[in-house]
Write a protein that holds these residues in place. Structure first.
Motif, PDB file in Angstrom:
ATOM      1  N   ALA A  64     -16.153  48.000  40.380  1.00 28.56           N
ATOM      2  CA  ALA A  64     -15.187  48.387  39.339  1.00 28.56           C
ATOM      3  C   ALA A  64     -14.547  47.136  38.753  1.00 28.56           C
ATOM      4  O   ALA A  64     -14.243  46.185  39.473  1.00 28.56           O
ATOM      5  N   TRP A  65     -14.344  47.164  37.442  1.00 31.63           N
ATOM      6  CA  TRP A  65     -13.803  46.012  36.715  1.00 31.63           C
ATOM      7  C   TRP A  65     -12.293  46.148  36.542  1.00 31.63           C
ATOM      8  O   TRP A  65     -11.808  47.078  35.892  1.00 31.63           O
ATOM      9  N   PRO A  66     -11.500  45.233  37.091  1.00 33.40           N
ATOM     10  CA  PRO A  66     -10.052  45.315  36.941  1.00 33.40           C
ATOM     11  C   PRO A  66      -9.607  44.794  35.582  1.00 33.40           C
ATOM     12  O   PRO A  66     -10.128  43.787  35.097  1.00 33.40           O
ATOM     13  N   ASP A  67      -8.635  45.455  34.981  1.00 35.35           N
ATOM     14  CA  ASP A  67      -8.130  44.964  33.694  1.00 35.35           C
ATOM     15  C   ASP A  67      -6.639  45.185  33.529  1.00 35.35           C
ATOM     16  O   ASP A  67      -6.088  45.049  32.427  1.00 35.35           O
ATOM     17  N   SER A  68      -5.945  45.499  34.633  1.00 36.86           N
ATOM     18  CA  SER A  68      -4.527  45.832  34.542  1.00 36.86           C
ATOM     19  C   SER A  68      -3.628  44.630  34.835  1.00 36.86           C
ATOM     20  O   SER A  68      -3.551  44.151  35.967  1.00 36.86           O
ATOM     21  N   SER A  77      -7.140  37.061  35.595  1.00 36.02           N
ATOM     22  CA  SER A  77      -8.343  36.339  35.164  1.00 36.02           C
ATOM     23  C   SER A  77      -9.123  35.799  36.350  1.00 36.02           C
ATOM     24  O   SER A  77     -10.362  35.820  36.360  1.00 36.02           O
ATOM     25  N   GLY A  78      -8.421  35.321  37.365  1.00 32.47           N
ATOM     26  CA  GLY A  78      -9.101  34.820  38.553  1.00 32.47           C
ATOM     27  C   GLY A  78      -9.814  35.921  39.308  1.00 32.47           C
ATOM     28  O   GLY A  78     -10.950  35.735  39.796  1.00 32.47           O
ATOM     29  N   CYS A 127      -9.964  47.426  41.161  1.00 32.81           N
ATOM     30  CA  CYS A 127     -11.313  46.971  41.507  1.00 32.81           C
ATOM     31  C   CYS A 127     -11.784  47.374  42.895  1.00 32.81           C
ATOM     32  O   CYS A 127     -12.896  47.002  43.299  1.00 32.81           O
ATOM     33  N   TRP A 128     -11.005  48.142  43.653  1.00 30.31           N
ATOM     34  CA  TRP A 128     -11.320  48.365  45.068  1.00 30.31           C
ATOM     35  C   TRP A 128     -12.259  49.562  45.259  1.00 30.31           C
ATOM     36  O   TRP A 128     -11.874  50.602  45.802  1.00 30.31           O
ATOM     37  N   MET A 129     -13.504  49.398  44.860  1.00 27.74           N
ATOM     38  CA  MET A 129     -14.478  50.492  44.895  1.00 27.74           C
ATOM     39  C   MET A 129     -14.757  50.980  46.312  1.00 27.74           C
ATOM     40  O   MET A 129     -15.108  52.145  46.510  1.00 27.74           O
ATOM     41  N   ARG A 130     -14.606  50.130  47.304  1.00 31.81           N
ATOM     42  CA  ARG A 130     -14.792  50.568  48.687  1.00 31.81           C
ATOM     43  C   ARG A 130     -13.840  51.696  49.029  1.00 31.81           C
ATOM     44  O   ARG A 130     -14.195  52.613  49.784  1.00 31.81           O
ATOM     45  N   ASP A 131     -12.638  51.640  48.480  1.00 31.84           N
ATOM     46  CA  ASP A 131     -11.611  52.616  48.817  1.00 31.84           C
ATOM     47  C   ASP A 131     -11.619  53.830  47.910  1.00 31.84           C
ATOM     48  O   ASP A 131     -11.399  54.953  48.357  1.00 31.84           O
TER      49      ASP A 131
END
Length: 381
Positions: A64-68, A77-78, A127-131
């Motif tokens: 998952a792509w984080p954008d928040s 950005s990091g 971004c925490w797709m595992r969860d």
């Protein structure tokens, strides 16, 4: 807010400390009652579905792509760069599907490259797709389905309106039947050996912000029904110190039936996390699995926090949070050159025939997680 520093940043330190101070006694105070609706249990068990160990061959990896900016602030950005690096590395070995919000698809595609499939049909909060993602199960006869663990933002501690729907939407995209477990948790909170044994921390799951009023016995039954297992090895864990309440996959992993791994701290490390790791090693190395066999435990030495690159006091230096994909092990390195090299050597010995790739994912580590936390495997049926 990052996951390890969340409680302090949110002003929840006192509550967290109060919970932590009573340790296991907090769990004993949970009022037993039946979990609501066992929806993923009996039918799945009758069909022989179980979650396989992650070393089996995969069809693809989900991310998952984080954008928040509200969640990540100046770290965004990091973290995005780390997510892209992980995705591009895994894509050398198996397909990767990246879920991104519509407004961020272009940026995600540019960062991840053409080898990664970026889709906008599954919106995400983080971004925490595992969860947040589904746990895929197989039945040994070509069957594949998926179970959702009712993700609730680690006990309603972070916005999760989109992430709460990710598991079902991923299953639909993959074209597999989907059901929900009769407990609330996260994928990183449960490790399986694929042969009937699970391990987890009490702090993360026997917790009123996930499973209020549920006893340990009831929770075990729900977990075993969802994962196709028959035994849970419990660790006490660390309560109220990070948003996950101490996910097991940062410290202990299964390697095979009768085989596990625990990341060990240096002798000088006496913090709660280090003591927790020592307790996990003691328990796992003296227990038996679902077959009644002793578990052989490999020690994976953790880094020296005085020698790593990051100076963030909440940094998670978890070599154990590696990800196994087709033909490779994707693992972190933290800048302690001696420990990094030793960890790679250990992983190479444990996983012969697989390439061990070590990545600098310091932004994720400063955010309270790692490579396993942001990936979810879809096994071959």
């Amino acid at each position: 807010m990052d996951r390890r520093g969340f409680l302090t940043a949110a002003g929840l330190t006192a509550a967290g400390a109060a919970l932590a101070s009573v340790g296991g006694q907090a769990f004993a105070a949970v009022r037993p009652s039946a979990p609501a609706g066992a929806r993923a249990g009996a039918a799945a068990a009758a069909a022989g579905f179980a979650v396989p160990i992650d070393t089996v061959r995969h069809t693809r990896t989900w991310m998952a792509w984080p954008d928040s900016s509200a969640i990540w602030g100046s770290k965004l950005s990091g973290v995005q760069a780390n997510i892209a690096l992980i995705a591009k590395t895994i894509a050398k070995y198996e397909p990767v599907v990246m879920c991104a919000n519509s407004a961020s698809v272009s940026k995600a595609r540019s960062a991840c490259g053409s080898a990664v499939t970026v889709i906008s049909t599954i919106p995400v909060d983080d971004c925490w797709m595992r969860d947040s993602g589904p746990v895929f199960r197989t039945n040994g006869s070509g069957g594949l389905d998926a179970v959702g663990l009712n993700f609730n933002g680690w006990g309603n501690q972070q916005t999760h309106a989109k992430d709460a729907l990710v598991a079902g939407r991923v299953a639909a995209y993959a074209g597999v039947p989907f059901s929900t477990a009769s407990f609330t948790g996260e994928g990183g909170a449960v490790e399986t050996d694929g042969a009937g044994t699970l391990m987890a921390t009490r702090s993360s799951l026997i917790n009123p912000d996930r499973n209020p009023g549920v006893s340990q016995a009831q929770l075990e039954a729900a977990m075993c029904a969802a994962f196709g297992a028959s035994k849970v090895v419990w660790f006490k864990g660390v309560l109220g110190r990070d948003i996950t309440d101490d996910h097991v996959d940062a410290t202990s992993r299964f390697l095979a039936e009768g085989s596990g791994l625990v990341q060990m701290p240096l002798a000088k490390d006496t913090d709660a996390w280090s003591n927790d790791a020592r307790q996990q090693y003691q328990i796992l190395s003296t227990t038996t699995n679902a077959q009644g066999h002793a578990v052989a435990v490999t020690k994976l030495q953790g880094p020296d926090y005085d020698k790593i690159r990051s100076t963030n006091p909440d940094f998670v230096g978890a070599y154990a949070n590696y990800y196994v994909c087709n033909g490779a092990v994707i693992a972190p390195q933290f800048g302690d050159s001696t420990a990094d090299a030793a960890a790679k050597k250990t992983l190479q010995r444990i996983f012969p025939g697989r390439v061990v790739e070590q990545l600098n994912i310091d932004s994720l580590g400063a955010g309270g997680g790692g490579i396993h936390c942001v990936t979810q495997q879809q096994p071959v049926a």
